[in-house]
Design a protein around this motif. Structure first.
Motif, PDB file in Angstrom:
ATOM      1  N   ALA A 138      25.893  16.117  70.092  1.00 40.84           N
ATOM      2  CA  ALA A 138      27.122  16.760  70.637  1.00 40.84           C
ATOM      3  C   ALA A 138      26.960  18.321  70.294  1.00 40.84           C
ATOM      4  CB  ALA A 138      28.429  16.246  70.123  1.00 40.84           C
ATOM      5  N   MET A 139      26.737  19.044  69.455  1.00 40.28           N
ATOM      6  CA  MET A 139      26.652  20.357  69.395  1.00 40.28           C
ATOM      7  C   MET A 139      26.144  21.091  70.301  1.00 40.28           C
ATOM      8  SD  MET A 139      26.599  20.529  65.388  1.00 40.28           S
ATOM      9  CE  MET A 139      25.272  20.121  64.753  1.00 40.28           C
ATOM     10  N   VAL A 140      24.844  20.190  71.021  1.00 37.51           N
ATOM     11  CA  VAL A 140      23.644  20.896  71.717  1.00 37.51           C
ATOM     12  C   VAL A 140      24.671  20.793  73.377  1.00 37.51           C
ATOM     13  CG1 VAL A 140      22.086  20.548  73.118  1.00 37.51           C
ATOM     14  CG2 VAL A 140      21.643  20.069  70.717  1.00 37.51           C
ATOM     15  N   LEU A 190      31.721   9.923  65.005  1.00 41.11           N
ATOM     16  CA  LEU A 190      31.201  11.464  64.959  1.00 41.11           C
ATOM     17  C   LEU A 190      30.940  12.258  66.277  1.00 41.11           C
ATOM     18  CD1 LEU A 190      27.754  10.731  63.451  1.00 41.11           C
ATOM     19  CD2 LEU A 190      28.904  11.557  61.964  1.00 41.11           C
ATOM     20  N   ILE A 191      31.703  11.333  67.419  1.00 35.50           N
ATOM     21  CA  ILE A 191      31.731  12.443  68.618  1.00 35.50           C
ATOM     22  C   ILE A 191      33.234  12.941  68.557  1.00 35.50           C
ATOM     23  CG2 ILE A 191      32.021  12.388  71.220  1.00 35.50           C
ATOM     24  CD1 ILE A 191      28.892  12.201  70.216  1.00 35.50           C
ATOM     25  N   GLU A 192      33.671  12.263  67.989  1.00 35.99           N
ATOM     26  CA  GLU A 192      35.576  12.424  67.879  1.00 35.99           C
ATOM     27  C   GLU A 192      35.589  13.831  67.023  1.00 35.99           C
ATOM     28  OE1 GLU A 192      37.948  10.003  66.888  1.00 35.99           O
ATOM     29  OE2 GLU A 192      37.430   8.004  68.455  1.00 35.99           O
ATOM     30  N   VAL A 193      34.596  13.957  65.840  1.00 41.20           N
ATOM     31  CA  VAL A 193      34.894  15.351  64.893  1.00 41.20           C
ATOM     32  C   VAL A 193      34.423  15.932  65.417  1.00 41.20           C
ATOM     33  CG1 VAL A 193      34.631  15.510  62.435  1.00 41.20           C
ATOM     34  CG2 VAL A 193      34.720  13.419  62.893  1.00 41.20           C
ATOM     35  N   THR A 194      33.233  16.154  66.288  1.00 44.95           N
ATOM     36  CA  THR A 194      32.700  17.002  66.729  1.00 44.95           C
ATOM     37  C   THR A 194      33.376  18.167  67.505  1.00 44.95           C
ATOM     38  OG1 THR A 194      30.705  16.137  66.447  1.00 44.95           O
ATOM     39  CG2 THR A 194      29.985  18.315  67.395  1.00 44.95           C
ATOM     40  N   SER A 212      36.409  16.924  68.052  1.00 41.94           N
ATOM     41  CA  SER A 212      38.097  17.363  68.018  1.00 41.94           C
ATOM     42  C   SER A 212      39.006  16.425  68.621  1.00 41.94           C
ATOM     43  CB  SER A 212      38.691  18.514  68.274  1.00 41.94           C
ATOM     44  OG  SER A 212      37.841  20.264  66.735  1.00 41.94           O
ATOM     45  N   TRP A 213      38.720  15.245  68.656  1.00 41.04           N
ATOM     46  CA  TRP A 213      39.137  14.576  70.127  1.00 41.04           C
ATOM     47  C   TRP A 213      39.907  13.877  69.482  1.00 41.04           C
ATOM     48  CZ3 TRP A 213      39.549  13.771  74.984  1.00 41.04           C
ATOM     49  CH2 TRP A 213      39.337  12.827  75.735  1.00 41.04           C
ATOM     50  N   PRO A 214      41.654  13.406  69.510  1.00 40.07           N
ATOM     51  CA  PRO A 214      42.433  13.072  68.319  1.00 40.07           C
ATOM     52  C   PRO A 214      42.423  11.157  68.854  1.00 40.07           C
ATOM     53  CG  PRO A 214      42.897  14.004  69.791  1.00 40.07           C
ATOM     54  CD  PRO A 214      41.805  14.166  70.651  1.00 40.07           C
ATOM     55  N   GLY A 215      41.701  10.700  68.558  1.00 42.67           N
ATOM     56  CA  GLY A 215      41.297   9.288  68.177  1.00 42.67           C
ATOM     57  C   GLY A 215      41.617   8.456  66.984  1.00 42.67           C
ATOM     58  N   ILE A 216      40.988   7.416  66.975  1.00 42.40           N
ATOM     59  CA  ILE A 216      41.234   6.555  65.724  1.00 42.40           C
ATOM     60  C   ILE A 216      39.773   6.936  64.586  1.00 42.40           C
ATOM     61  CG2 ILE A 216      39.993   4.248  66.333  1.00 42.40           C
ATOM     62  CD1 ILE A 216      42.661   3.004  64.971  1.00 42.40           C
ATOM     63  N   ALA A 217      39.248   7.902  64.894  1.00 42.06           N
ATOM     64  CA  ALA A 217      37.790   7.761  64.547  1.00 42.06           C
ATOM     65  C   ALA A 217      38.259   9.096  63.188  1.00 42.06           C
ATOM     66  CB  ALA A 217      36.390   7.666  64.594  1.00 42.06           C
ATOM     67  N   PHE A 218      38.882  10.178  64.772  1.00 38.43           N
ATOM     68  CA  PHE A 218      38.917  11.256  63.638  1.00 38.43           C
ATOM     69  C   PHE A 218      39.988  11.219  63.066  1.00 38.43           C
ATOM     70  CE2 PHE A 218      41.565  15.057  64.055  1.00 38.43           C
ATOM     71  CZ  PHE A 218      40.233  16.042  63.330  1.00 38.43           C
ATOM     72  N   ARG A 219      41.168  10.674  63.211  1.00 42.27           N
ATOM     73  CA  ARG A 219      42.119  10.207  62.050  1.00 42.27           C
ATOM     74  C   ARG A 219      41.293   9.738  60.292  1.00 42.27           C
ATOM     75  NH1 ARG A 219      45.578  13.451  63.605  1.00 42.27           N
ATOM     76  NH2 ARG A 219      46.349  12.982  66.286  1.00 42.27           N
TER      77      ARG A 219
END
Length: 258
Positions: free
Chosen positions: A69-71, A201-205, A207-214
């Motif tokens: 994701a960062m790449v 990991l994708i949502e955190v990278t 900043s996707w405001p989904g349930i995994a990020f929460r």
């Protein structure tokens, strides 16, 4: 929720559509790309195209999601500037109202008003996280289809179809491929669990405001009621999808009886 004193169900209701939207698009992309790569090497087994497909399947599955994701962010958002680096919607626009699924809500708004800025903003922000997650999961479909299709092509009923004078393309498409896709469909249910793990990991990278990020925020803030609620919902989704896939396989394959 111990953090903001909101009901856990309300927090989940606000963030679950974002994860479902990302997961569905990523899963569709993974299936299309993975099946295309897995099918591409059938004409010449052990050839260059088949070897490239195997390397693609192994490589995409082995890549760490956060690193990939960062790449992708660095290349397409920072260097080329084609797409946003993160978030779910342009900060200069008001999100579309409705179900919480921005693609559907913005499409409905565009059809009603003739303005497509909302839909374009939703798609631009969805492309990178969905493509990253989908390509990482596509290796599962590619390897599974390749192995099952090669085994199916060596079956007795396929040899019988060839002996009747049927063309190779018809043998593959009408006889081998439908049976090879059944195990792939079963793997789809299992992939949902990997999808949720990768989505964290994708949502955190991104900043996707989904349930995994929460969930990541709740763990960091020790918001135990929210953590428990999200885990229960995620576990329920995995069980539901697995049961639906098993029922669908039983419908498509008459040999399976419950």
């Amino acid at each position: 929720s111990l953090t903001n004193q909101e009901p856990v169900t309300e927090v989940i209701r606000q963030s679950l559509p974002a994860s479902l939207e990302l997961g569905v698009v990523a899963l569709l992309l993974a299936a299309v790309v993975g099946l295309a790569v897995g099918f591409s090497g059938i004409a010449r087994p052990e050839g260059k195209l088949d070897l490239a497909g195997r390397l693609y399947g192994i490589g995409t599955y082995a890549l760490p999601p956060f690193w990939a994701a960062m790449v992708v962010q660095l290349v397409f958002a920072v260097w080329l500037g084609w797409l946003p680096v993160g978030g779910r919607f342009p900060p200069t626009l008001l999100p579309p109202e409705g179900s919480g699924f921005y693609l559907l809500d913005s499409l409905r708004s565009g059809l009603a008003t003739g303005e497509w800025q909302l839909l374009l903003g939703s798609v631009r922000h969805l492309v990178l996280p969905a493509a990253t997650l989908g390509l990482l999961l596509s290796g599962i479909f590619a390897n599974s289809l390749r192995l099952n299709l090669r085994r199916t092509l060596g079956s007795d009923y396929v040899e019988a179809a060839r002996s009747r004078g049927l063309g190779e393309a018809r043998v593959v498409l009408r006889h081998a491929l439908p049976n090879a896709l059944l195990p792939v469909l079963t793997i789809t249910g299992i992939t949902v669990a990997s999808l949720i793990g990768g989505a964290l990991l994708i949502e955190v990278t991104y900043s996707w405001p989904g349930i995994a990020f929460r969930l990541q925020e709740a763990i960091g803030q020790r918001d135990y009621p929210l953590v428990q609620g999200i885990v229960v919902v995620v576990a329920g989704l995995v069980v539901l999808v697995t049961v639906l896939v098993d029922l669908l396989v039983a419908v498509l394959d008459p040999r399976i009886k419950f």
